[in-house]
Design a protein around this motif. Structure first.
Motif, short mmCIF file in Angstrom:
data_model
loop_
_atom_site.label_atom_id
_atom_site.label_comp_id
_atom_site.label_asym_id
_atom_site.label_seq_id
_atom_site.Cartn_x
_atom_site.Cartn_y
_atom_site.Cartn_z
N TYR A 84 0.77 -1.20 0.09
CA TYR A 84 -0.11 0.05 -0.11
C TYR A 84 0.76 1.28 -0.01
N LEU A 85 1.91 1.18 0.97
CA LEU A 85 2.85 2.59 1.16
C LEU A 85 3.36 2.55 -0.60
N THR A 86 3.66 1.55 -1.09
CA THR A 86 4.77 1.54 -2.49
C THR A 86 3.77 2.16 -3.42
N MET A 87 2.63 1.61 -3.28
CA MET A 87 1.54 2.23 -4.23
C MET A 87 1.27 3.65 -4.09
N ARG A 88 1.12 4.09 -2.86
CA ARG A 88 0.82 5.54 -2.49
C ARG A 88 2.16 6.35 -2.83
N GLY A 89 3.09 5.97 -2.51
CA GLY A 89 4.45 6.66 -3.05
C GLY A 89 4.64 6.94 -4.38
N ILE A 90 4.24 5.83 -5.29
CA ILE A 90 4.38 6.03 -6.65
C ILE A 90 3.43 6.98 -7.13
N LYS A 91 2.42 7.25 -6.64
CA LYS A 91 1.53 8.16 -7.35
C LYS A 91 2.27 9.75 -7.47
N THR A 92 3.27 9.88 -6.52
CA THR A 92 3.84 11.19 -6.71
C THR A 92 5.34 11.14 -7.31
N LEU A 93 5.41 9.68 -7.85
CA LEU A 93 6.75 9.58 -8.59
C LEU A 93 7.14 10.80 -9.46
N ALA A 94 6.34 10.83 -10.57
CA ALA A 94 6.54 11.69 -11.41
C ALA A 94 7.12 13.18 -11.06
N LEU A 95 6.33 13.54 -10.16
CA LEU A 95 6.42 14.95 -9.55
C LEU A 95 7.81 14.94 -8.71
N ARG A 96 8.09 13.80 -7.92
CA ARG A 96 9.36 13.82 -7.18
C ARG A 96 10.49 13.60 -7.63
N PHE A 97 10.28 12.66 -9.08
CA PHE A 97 11.77 12.57 -9.48
C PHE A 97 12.10 13.53 -10.30
N GLU A 98 11.13 14.29 -11.06
CA GLU A 98 11.37 15.52 -11.78
C GLU A 98 12.07 16.53 -10.96
#
Ligand SMILES: Cc1ncc(COP(=O)(O)O)c(C=O)c1O
Length: 397
Positions: free
Chosen positions: A248-262
């Motif tokens: 669950y936490l990983t999925m929740r984290g991935i939701k902002t991956l594009a924003l965070r990683f950029e």
């Protein structure tokens, strides 16, 4: 859907007849499942019908995460595992099932992966050889002489950030009958998707950019069609699966991956330019450097304008004791291990990721006593710069 939309939507909102649809996948903690009819359970046990029966085999929260990572990496299937190392182990065991028990690995990889190959698989008669995978001639020679069952590389190598020509290596592997396994932890599917470039299996430490907040230990194996069922078969027996809360936490984290990683990539670019002219710094390693030895490959493989969010550098005159003191002077940057979190992390490979690698291998990898690695976070760049500057200038180097 584009990447920034996939991270938000893929895997979620599964419909079940008569039940309301949750907008995000809940944490399913049940270890066992039953049905109105035992015949249904029988068919599920027999793989004649899809469904859940026991969480070592599959479970709803993990399945949602796995659908998400399969989508992001463009694979056929994914398995969420309890750590990145568990993901690597099952990936190696799977690809070697029906191939020669030999792994030709990049000589520039995470220290524990060297341990996995040498100390865990080695005693089970897996032969291992290391090569500079960015040296085409050396690689070709090694493939012909060693006849590997598997070629293993990291998409961006740890910690010197070399980038190998994946399409060319995939072709070499195919011609030699070897599987290509790529650890894509540092690059993330936002930078490149190794399966599209010819790899057979992609592995992540989900602990890093995917989960992204320093609160999960996890791994992902993404496979092509041929390796999907063998991975599942091994996993059903061994059960190295991720727990539902971490899923669950990983999925929740991935939701902002594009924003965070950029943002992390942007901060890393600023940091690399600033470090390049710092009086306490000898050499900077950063994939966005136009003089990077793999600049042409990086241009060909990476998404435009993104170069990853890790910067490594050598501190002038740095020794083990002076670098430990430098780490103690940091006020905001976390002088710990790991990478990919929202907060900036500084790791000293000599005492952490490459501590247990032999001195000879470390020298071959180019990891000196004065090398540190920064995984840049999402903070304001000025705060990262000021913290690092004060810690660097506060020492007698
Ligand atoms: C590139 C890479 N692969 C794999 C791993 C192992 O991941 P985990 O710590 O989640 O087992 C790490 C950990 O640092 C890593 O940096």
């Amino acid at each position: 859907m584009k990447f920034a939309s996939q991270v938000v939507h893929a895997g979620d909102r599964k419909r079940q007849p008569g039940a309301p649809v949750p907008s995000t996948t809940p944490i399913h903690l049940a270890s066992t499942y039953f049905y109105d009819s035992a015949q249904t359970l029988d068919r599920i046990f027999g793989h004649e019908e899809e469904g859940f029966c026991y969480s070592r085999y599959a479970s709803p929260t993990n399945a949602a995460l796995e659908e998400l990572t399969t989508t992001l990496e463009g694979g056929f299937d994914s398995l969420a595992t309890a750590s990145g190392m568990a993901a690597l182990q099952i990936a190696f065991q799977t690809v070697l099932l029906d191939r020669p028990h030999s792994v030709l690995a990049s000589h520039s990889i995470y220290g524990a992966t060297v341990g996995l190959l040498d100390d865990v698989l080695g005693p089970f008669d897996v032969r291992v050889k290391y090569v500079d995978v960015c040296d085409r001639a050396a690689l070709e020679k090694a493939v012909h002489s060693f006849q590997p069952g598997c070629i293993f590389i990291e998409g961006i190598s740890n910690p010197l950030l070399r980038v190998a020509d994946i399409p060319a290596i995939a072709e070499l592997a195919r011609n030699a009958g070897a599987a290509l396994v790529v650890d894509n932890t540092f690059a993330t599917p936002m930078l490149m998707r190794p399966l599209d470039l010819g790899a057979n299996v992609v592995v992540h430490s989900a602990t890093k950019y995917l989960a992204g907040h320093g609160d999960v230990l996890g791994g992902i194996v993404v496979t092509d069609e041929a390796h999907a069922e063998p991975v599942r078969r091994l996993s059903r027996i061994i059960g190295p699966v991720l727990g539902p809360f971490e899923s669950y936490l990983t999925m929740r984290g991935i939701k902002t991956l594009a924003l965070r990683f950029e943002r992390q990539c942007r901060n890393a670019g600023c940091l690399a330019s600033w470090l390049a002219s710092h009086p306490c710094v000898d050499r900077v390693f950063y994939p966005g450097d136009p003089n990077h030895p793999d600049a042409a490959t990086i241009k060909q493989l990476f998404a435009p304008g993104l170069f990853g969010a890790i910067v490594s550098f050598e501190i002038k005159g740095g020794t083990r004791s002076s670098i430990l003191e430098f780490m103690d002077r940091l006020r905001m940057i976390v002088p710990g291990t790991s990478l990919g979190d929202v907060h900036t992390l500084l790791l000293y490979p000599w005492i952490a990721s490459h501590r247990n690698v032999s001195p000879k291998m470390r020298e071959r990898m180019g990891i000196g006593e004065n090398l540190v690695r920064i995984a840049v976070g999402i903070e304001d760049f000025e705060d990262i710069r000021a913290d690092l500057d004060a810690a660097l200038r506060g020492g007698v180097w």
